[in-house]
Design an enzyme around this catalytic site. Structure first.
Site, PDB file in Angstrom:
ATOM      1  N   GLY A  91       0.847  -1.298   0.270  1.00 34.43           N
ATOM      2  CA  GLY A  91       0.209  -0.116  -0.118  1.00 34.43           C
ATOM      3  C   GLY A  91       0.531   1.406  -0.011  1.00 34.43           C
ATOM      4  O   GLY A  91       0.184   2.805   0.302  1.00 34.43           O
ATOM      5  N   TRP A  93       2.018   2.488  -2.490  1.00 34.34           N
ATOM      6  CA  TRP A  93       1.781   3.591  -3.325  1.00 34.34           C
ATOM      7  C   TRP A  93       0.270   4.392  -3.264  1.00 34.34           C
ATOM      8  O   TRP A  93       0.276   5.715  -4.200  1.00 34.34           O
ATOM      9  CB  TRP A  93       2.687   3.325  -4.925  1.00 34.34           C
ATOM     10  CG  TRP A  93       3.566   2.294  -5.082  1.00 34.34           C
ATOM     11  CD1 TRP A  93       4.801   2.863  -4.314  1.00 34.34           C
ATOM     12  CD2 TRP A  93       4.518   2.540  -6.589  1.00 34.34           C
ATOM     13  NE1 TRP A  93       5.905   2.580  -5.475  1.00 34.34           N
ATOM     14  CE2 TRP A  93       5.608   2.555  -6.484  1.00 34.34           C
ATOM     15  CE3 TRP A  93       3.881   2.231  -7.483  1.00 34.34           C
ATOM     16  CZ2 TRP A  93       6.053   2.080  -7.323  1.00 34.34           C
ATOM     17  CZ3 TRP A  93       4.096   2.290  -8.845  1.00 34.34           C
ATOM     18  CH2 TRP A  93       5.586   2.671  -9.085  1.00 34.34           C
ATOM     19  N   ASP A 109      -5.016  -6.386  -5.777  1.00 33.04           N
ATOM     20  CA  ASP A 109      -3.565  -7.474  -5.485  1.00 33.04           C
ATOM     21  C   ASP A 109      -3.891  -8.562  -4.976  1.00 33.04           C
ATOM     22  O   ASP A 109      -5.429  -8.386  -4.528  1.00 33.04           O
ATOM     23  CB  ASP A 109      -3.066  -6.700  -4.471  1.00 33.04           C
ATOM     24  CG  ASP A 109      -1.606  -6.710  -4.813  1.00 33.04           C
ATOM     25  OD1 ASP A 109      -0.731  -6.252  -4.648  1.00 33.04           O
ATOM     26  OD2 ASP A 109      -1.202  -8.429  -4.489  1.00 33.04           O
ATOM     27  N   ASP A 125      -7.791 -10.237  -8.659  1.00 31.06           N
ATOM     28  CA  ASP A 125      -6.607 -10.969  -9.150  1.00 31.06           C
ATOM     29  C   ASP A 125      -7.210  -9.440 -10.574  1.00 31.06           C
ATOM     30  O   ASP A 125      -8.482  -9.459 -11.462  1.00 31.06           O
ATOM     31  CB  ASP A 125      -6.945 -12.256 -10.447  1.00 31.06           C
ATOM     32  CG  ASP A 125      -5.418 -12.849 -11.342  1.00 31.06           C
ATOM     33  OD1 ASP A 125      -5.619 -11.588 -12.468  1.00 31.06           O
ATOM     34  OD2 ASP A 125      -6.062 -13.938 -11.249  1.00 31.06           O
ATOM     35  N   ASP A 149       3.268  -2.116 -10.138  1.00 33.39           N
ATOM     36  CA  ASP A 149       4.710  -2.141  -9.358  1.00 33.39           C
ATOM     37  C   ASP A 149       5.017  -3.889  -9.024  1.00 33.39           C
ATOM     38  O   ASP A 149       5.657  -4.001  -8.424  1.00 33.39           O
ATOM     39  CB  ASP A 149       4.620  -1.208  -7.529  1.00 33.39           C
ATOM     40  CG  ASP A 149       5.730  -1.547  -7.219  1.00 33.39           C
ATOM     41  OD1 ASP A 149       6.984  -0.977  -7.944  1.00 33.39           O
ATOM     42  OD2 ASP A 149       6.721  -1.045  -6.183  1.00 33.39           O
ATOM     43  N   LYS A 189       6.980  -1.115 -13.453  1.00 36.84           N
ATOM     44  CA  LYS A 189       8.419  -1.288 -13.391  1.00 36.84           C
ATOM     45  C   LYS A 189       8.518  -2.837 -14.320  1.00 36.84           C
ATOM     46  O   LYS A 189       7.715  -3.108 -14.428  1.00 36.84           O
ATOM     47  CB  LYS A 189       8.240  -2.599 -11.485  1.00 36.84           C
ATOM     48  CG  LYS A 189       9.551  -3.211 -11.608  1.00 36.84           C
ATOM     49  CD  LYS A 189       9.949  -3.537  -9.849  1.00 36.84           C
ATOM     50  CE  LYS A 189       8.917  -3.857  -9.746  1.00 36.84           C
ATOM     51  NZ  LYS A 189       9.224  -4.421  -7.855  1.00 36.84           N
TER      52      LYS A 189
END
Length: 234
Positions: A91, A93, A109, A125, A149, A189
Site C-alpha cells: 500500500g 504507492w 492485489d 486478480d 509495481d 516496473k
C-alpha cells in the site's frame, strides 16, 4: 511378508539407494538455499536506510520513496486525479498518491492488505473481469494515472525473472490502453533486458512521451527500472 521372503529381501538395490540419497541431498540443498536467502533478505532489510525511513515516516513499504522520486522527476501525480494501482500491496504507492492530492485511488492485489483511508482496495486478480469491475466502481470516471509495481516472484535466473516481469508489464499496459483517460499517464516496473523493447514500442504507439527512471531508492544491483509514459492516446 513371510520369514523366507524377509531372508531373501536384501533391501533396496544400489540404484534405488543412490536415487534416494540424491533426492535427500537435493532437498537439503534447497532448504539451505532458502535459509541463506532468507538470512540475506533479513540482513539487507535491517541495513536498508529506506526501510527504517519508511517505518519512521509511516509508509507501509520502502517502495513509497520510489514513487516519490519518480513523481519528482516526471510529475505524474497531481491534485484531484483518479489513480489505479495494480498490485498495490502493501500500500505504499496508494499512500503516496493520496498524499500528493489524488482525489480517488483504487487498488487491486492478490494479497490481502489492511484498509487505507480514502482508497478503495480490492483483494482480487486484475485478469478477473469481476474483480476489475469491483475496483473500477470506486472511481467516478476513467483513471488519469495507472501505476504498476508488480513483479513476479524471483527464481534467481535473471532471464526467467525478466520475462516473467515483462509479462506482468504487458498485462498492465493492456489494462492501461483499455481504461486510461485521454492524456493520462502510466508508470510500471520492468527488469532490464531485451524483452523490454517490445513493451516500449507498444507504449510509444499510445503515449506522446516514454522514458525510463531508476530511482535512488531502488536497491544497488537491482535490475529494476521504471517506465513512465505520458500523454495517452488511443
Amino acid at each position: 511378508m513371510s520369514d523366507d521372503d524377509r531372508r531373501r529381501w536384501k533391501g533396496p538395490g544400489p540404484e534405488r539407494q543412490d536415487s534416494g540419497r540424491r533426492s535427500t541431498e537435493r532437498k537439503v540443498i534447497a532448504r539451505n538455499a532458502r535459509t541463506e536467502s532468507s538470512k540475506r533478505w533479513i540482513e539487507r532489510q535491517l541495513q536498508d536506510p529506506y526501510v527504517r525511513k519508511a517505518k519512521d515516516e509511516g509508509y507501509r513499504s520502502r517502495a513509497a520513496y520510489k514513487l516519490l522520486e519518480i513523481d519528482a522527476a516526471a510529475k505524474i501525480l497531481r491534485k484531484g486525479m483518479r489513480v489505479v494501482d495494480l498490485g498495490c500491496a502493501p500500500g505504499g504507492w496508494i499512500q503516496v498518491s493520496l498524499q500528493q492530492g489524488a482525489a480517488e485511488v483504487v487498488g487491486i492485489d492478490l494479497l490481502p492488505l489492511d484498509p487505507i483511508e480514502g482508497a478503495t482496495i480490492i483483494e482480487g486478480d486484475v485478469n478477473n473481469p469481476d474483480d476489475v469491475a469491483r475496483m473500477m466502481a470506486g472511481l467516478s470516471g476513467t483513471p488519469d494515472l495507472i501505476l504498476s509495481d508488480m513483479a513476479a516472484n524471483t527464481t534467481g535466473h535473471k532471464q526467467t525473472d525478466h520475462l516473467r516481469t515483462v509479462a506482468l508489464v504487458e498485462m498492465a499496459v493492456a489494462f492501461a490502453i483499455e481504461h486510461l483517460d485521454d492524456g493520462g499517464a502510466f508508470c510500471a516496473k520492468v527488469f532490464q533486458g531485451g524483452a523490454t523493447k517490445d513493451v516500449l514500442n507498444l507504449l510509444k504507439q499510445h503515449f506522446r512521451t516514454v522514458k525510463h527512471i531508476k530511482p535512488a531508492a531502488s536497491r544497488a544491483g537491482s535490475p529494476e527500472i521504471y517506465v513512465v509514459a505520458k500523454g495517452f492516446r488511443r
